[in-house]
Design a protein around this motif. Structure first.
Motif, PDB file in Angstrom:
ATOM      1  N   UNK A   2      17.998  40.957   0.324  1.00 26.55           N
ATOM      2  CA  UNK A   2      18.048  39.254  -0.805  1.00 26.55           C
ATOM      3  C   UNK A   2      17.830  38.334   0.370  1.00 26.55           C
ATOM      4  N   UNK A   3      16.863  37.345  -0.010  1.00 23.60           N
ATOM      5  CA  UNK A   3      17.787  35.673   0.817  1.00 23.60           C
ATOM      6  C   UNK A   3      18.815  35.800   0.172  1.00 23.60           C
ATOM      7  N   UNK A   4      19.603  36.224  -0.907  1.00 21.68           N
ATOM      8  CA  UNK A   4      20.917  35.398  -1.504  1.00 21.68           C
ATOM      9  C   UNK A   4      22.035  36.674  -0.674  1.00 21.68           C
ATOM     10  N   UNK A   5      21.961  37.145   0.124  1.00 19.14           N
ATOM     11  CA  UNK A   5      22.810  38.085   0.389  1.00 19.14           C
ATOM     12  C   UNK A   5      23.843  37.187   1.508  1.00 19.14           C
ATOM     13  N   UNK A   6      24.844  37.850   1.722  1.00 24.35           N
ATOM     14  CA  UNK A   6      25.894  36.784   2.359  1.00 24.35           C
ATOM     15  C   UNK A   6      25.127  36.474   3.374  1.00 24.35           C
ATOM     16  N   UNK A   7      25.161  38.125   4.287  1.00 29.61           N
ATOM     17  CA  UNK A   7      24.990  37.909   5.762  1.00 29.61           C
ATOM     18  C   UNK A   7      23.682  37.346   6.455  1.00 29.61           C
ATOM     19  N   UNK A   8      22.695  37.096   4.942  1.00 23.41           N
ATOM     20  CA  UNK A   8      21.461  35.749   5.274  1.00 23.41           C
ATOM     21  C   UNK A   8      22.083  34.803   5.608  1.00 23.41           C
ATOM     22  N   UNK A   9      23.058  33.785   5.098  1.00 24.26           N
ATOM     23  CA  UNK A   9      23.814  32.391   5.391  1.00 24.26           C
ATOM     24  C   UNK A   9      23.786  32.412   6.842  1.00 24.26           C
ATOM     25  N   UNK A  10      24.400  33.367   7.192  1.00 23.28           N
ATOM     26  CA  UNK A  10      24.964  33.234   8.631  1.00 23.28           C
ATOM     27  C   UNK A  10      24.254  33.358   9.467  1.00 23.28           C
ATOM     28  N   UNK A  11      23.405  34.329   9.145  1.00 23.42           N
ATOM     29  CA  UNK A  11      22.539  33.852  10.358  1.00 23.42           C
ATOM     30  C   UNK A  11      21.019  33.579  10.682  1.00 23.42           C
ATOM     31  N   UNK A  12      20.484  32.583   9.337  1.00 22.56           N
ATOM     32  CA  UNK A  12      19.642  31.293   9.443  1.00 22.56           C
ATOM     33  C   UNK A  12      20.384  30.386   9.809  1.00 22.56           C
ATOM     34  N   UNK A  13      21.630  30.085   9.467  1.00 23.07           N
ATOM     35  CA  UNK A  13      22.476  28.972  10.032  1.00 23.07           C
ATOM     36  C   UNK A  13      22.559  28.588  11.152  1.00 23.07           C
ATOM     37  N   UNK A  14      22.467  30.117  12.092  1.00 24.38           N
ATOM     38  CA  UNK A  14      22.775  29.882  13.268  1.00 24.38           C
ATOM     39  C   UNK A  14      21.468  30.040  13.606  1.00 24.38           C
ATOM     40  N   UNK A  15      19.945  30.300  13.335  1.00 27.91           N
ATOM     41  CA  UNK A  15      18.922  30.349  13.702  1.00 27.91           C
ATOM     42  C   UNK A  15      18.921  28.874  14.326  1.00 27.91           C
ATOM     43  N   UNK A  16      18.940  28.548  12.813  1.00 31.76           N
ATOM     44  CA  UNK A  16      18.832  26.986  12.810  1.00 31.76           C
ATOM     45  C   UNK A  16      20.004  25.697  13.983  1.00 31.76           C
ATOM     46  N   UNK A  17      20.974  26.144  14.137  1.00 30.85           N
ATOM     47  CA  UNK A  17      21.954  25.922  15.611  1.00 30.85           C
ATOM     48  C   UNK A  17      20.969  25.924  16.886  1.00 30.85           C
ATOM     49  N   UNK A  18      20.587  27.362  17.291  1.00 34.01           N
ATOM     50  CA  UNK A  18      19.747  27.679  18.066  1.00 34.01           C
ATOM     51  C   UNK A  18      18.749  26.311  19.019  1.00 34.01           C
ATOM     52  N   UNK A  19      17.796  26.788  17.389  1.00 30.92           N
ATOM     53  CA  UNK A  19      16.831  25.500  17.834  1.00 30.92           C
ATOM     54  C   UNK A  19      17.546  23.999  17.714  1.00 30.92           C
ATOM     55  N   UNK A  20      18.256  23.755  17.168  1.00 27.16           N
ATOM     56  CA  UNK A  20      18.737  22.292  17.388  1.00 27.16           C
ATOM     57  C   UNK A  20      19.506  22.373  18.658  1.00 27.16           C
ATOM     58  N   UNK A  21      20.508  22.556  19.155  1.00 25.20           N
ATOM     59  CA  UNK A  21      20.602  22.953  21.002  1.00 25.20           C
ATOM     60  C   UNK A  21      19.449  23.531  21.212  1.00 25.20           C
ATOM     61  N   UNK A  22      18.479  23.810  21.523  1.00 23.81           N
ATOM     62  CA  UNK A  22      17.025  23.675  22.204  1.00 23.81           C
ATOM     63  C   UNK A  22      16.872  21.604  22.345  1.00 23.81           C
ATOM     64  N   UNK A  23      17.220  21.277  20.824  1.00 25.07           N
ATOM     65  CA  UNK A  23      16.482  19.431  21.019  1.00 25.07           C
ATOM     66  C   UNK A  23      15.566  19.896  19.804  1.00 25.07           C
TER      67      UNK A  23
END
Ligand code: ME8
Length: 515
Positions: free
Chosen positions: A96-117
């Protein structure tokens, strides 16, 4: 022993803003058949399904029903999971996308895309469809008689302006085209691949990936007044399930997925946005995306206003789960659209399941019970007809593997039932009931060969009709650990003399209730 080859398969994750419908059931049944097939072919399978719980659509549905988004998704996700269970889905995780581990995962993906510019802040204005959770280009819209505009999917769009983060999708055009060229299997079937290639060739615009106009979503790291566009959140579920960002997770080895099984309406999200996000984050790409067709009730799109939304639970109650699974997977060439109707379902059940397989099993196993002391008969030397029959059954795993490699589920079932048809011809032409008096030894051979064919058919049928196949294999005395594809053929033949249980029907006929 060498480590097992692994296979990671997912369905799409469904929007739990209404009850599950037959399209959802179809997708999970087909994916489950693939997962089960790979398991009996010796793979270490990870199979994931779940619900996509954020976004404006959920928030609006909750508002309209006077509840909170969380209460709505909790109630609905339970229904989706119950539906998956009712359909016999052998998933390993219901995410479920409201599962706790999904927040950490999605935010990390976002950070990596941001780091890439690849992420920047700007303003968005455009035509937005709330129902599709997608922006559309003006050129894609059609004007309605009342002056409003509709997206190509037929849903209404409205003009929206907001501050938004953008993903540099435009920078990925060439890499995506290279991906489709170098991996022709990345998008299938072929027609969907062609659509995507021409869509990407026309050029890609940067994608708005955050919203400030509502708050039912995952917060953007470092700027929580923005919530992430629901598709960024939703697609990331596939790596959350493998433990991302913890690359030491005991499931990380499953990534990249072997296949995402999804409907034709969301192929663009999975084959353009998703690989671009992953490339940006420096993560491996899924190996394939299969876009299946849509199911229609007698040719009509399901809709609440037409009153033809069919509840999968009631279909399963009416026809039986295995029967429903068989019908969908046999009737509809996987990848194409299909229709269902009561008559078509009953025809398939009675012809293929009750008559062809059910009767053959019932007749041959009853004869064995009566005439062979309820034990596997002892065959004599095989005749040419026996050998031909066994050869056909023994050849099933290779044929099934070839068809399943292209997700041709209907072809796999056609191959299995072609052997059932041949076994019926064999049984009728050998007339074992006549041999009972004149030549009991020959009768034993015919019954043995028939039982062997049923064993092969039972093993091959497990992914599609799991409960009935298990009953058939039980009746043949096949141990649970002897039910893999590798057990079909001469090396694991039924052992003569082994006691068999009392025969029982595996597929009852569907009888119309009196009006
Ligand atoms: O699209 N026949 O969710 P969804 C066959 N949350 N398949 C159908 C169908 C029909 N009539 N109607 C829908 C979403 N489907 C997103 C997915 S994935 C990261 C996010 C299929 O509940 C549809 O194509 O609208 C999709 O694959 C699945 O059901 C869920 O649809």
């Amino acid at each position: 022993m060498a480590a097992k080859e692994q296979f990671y398969i997912t369905t799409a994750i469904s929007y739990p803003n209404g009850a599950p419908h037959i399209g959802h059931a179809y997708e999970i049944i087909a994916s489950d058949a693939v997962a089960r097939f790979k398991r009996i072919d010796g793979y270490d399978v990870f199979f994931m399904t779940g619900t996509d719980e954020h976004g404006l659509k959920i928030q609006q549905t909750a508002d309209r029903s006077g509840t909170t988004p969380k209460a709505l998704v909790d109630e609905m996700a339970a229904k989706f999971q119950a539906m998956a269970d009712r359909m016999g889905a052998s998933y390993d995780r219901f995410i479920r996308t409201t599962d706790k581990d999904h927040l950490a995962s999605t935010q990390e993906l976002w950070r990596r895309m941001e780091e890439r510019g690849d992420i920047y802040l700007s303003k968005y204005s455009g035509w937005y469809s709330v129902r599709d959770e997608a922006y559309y280009d003006e050129s894609e819209l059609t004007k309605q008689p009342d002056g409003s505009w509709h997206a190509p999917t037929g849903t209404p769009v409205e003009w929206i302006e907001e501050e938004s983060y953008f993903f540099r999708l435009s920078a990925y055009q060439d890499r995506l085209l290279d991906l489709y060229r170098d991996n022709p299997g990345f998008v299938s079937p072929e027609t969907r691949r062609n659509e995507i290639v021409s869509f990407v060739r026309r050029g890609l615009q940067d994608l708005s990936i955050s919203r400030t106009t509502f708050n039912w979503g995952l917060p953007v790291p470092g700027d929580p007044k923005h919530v992430m566009y629901v598709w960024v959140d939703a697609l990331t579920n596939y790596i959350t399930g493998c433990g991302f960002p913890d690359e030491n997770s005991d499931r990380w080895h499953y990534w990249p997925a072997d296949v995402h099984i999804i409907g034709k309406d969301i192929v663009r999200f999975h084959t353009v946005y998703w690989p671009a996000f992953l490339m940006s984050a420096g993560l491996p790409l899924p190996k394939g995306v299969f876009g299946h067709g849509f199911l229609f009730n007698r040719g009509e799109k399901m809709s609440k206003s037409v009153g033809n939304v069919i509840d999968p639970f009631s279909l399963a109650d009416t026809y039986g789960v295995d029967q429903l699974r068989y019908f969908f997977l046999r009737e509809v060439p996987f990848g194409q659209d299909g229709n269902y109707s009561h008559e078509a379902i009953v025809n398939r059940i009675n012809a293929d399941l009750a008559n062809d397989l059910g009767n053959l099993a019932q007749r041959s196993l009853s004869m064995i019970a009566k005439n062979c002391d309820s034990a596997v008969p002892l065959p004599g030397e095989f005749s040419q007809a026996d050998k031909d029959m066994l050869w056909l059954a023994d050849g099933l795993p290779a044929k099934a593997r070839a068809a399943m490699a292209d997700y041709a589920l209907h072809t796999t079932l056609a191959e299995i039932w072609a052997v059932v048809a041949e076994a019926n011809r064999y049984f009728a032409s050998q007339e074992p009931w006549k041999l009972r008096k004149d030549d009991p030894a020959r009768m034993a051979s015919v019954l043995y060969v028939t039982a062997e064919v049923l064993r092969a058919v039972g093993i091959l049928a497990q992914p599609f009709v799991p409960e009935a196949a298990a009953r058939l294999l039980d009746l043949l005395g096949v141990a649970p650990e002897d039910r893999a594809l590798a057990h079909v053929g001469p090396t694991h033949r039924l052992v003569a003399g082994r006691a068999l249980p009392q025969p029982a029907p595996i597929f009852p006929r569907y009888i119309e209730a009196e009006a």
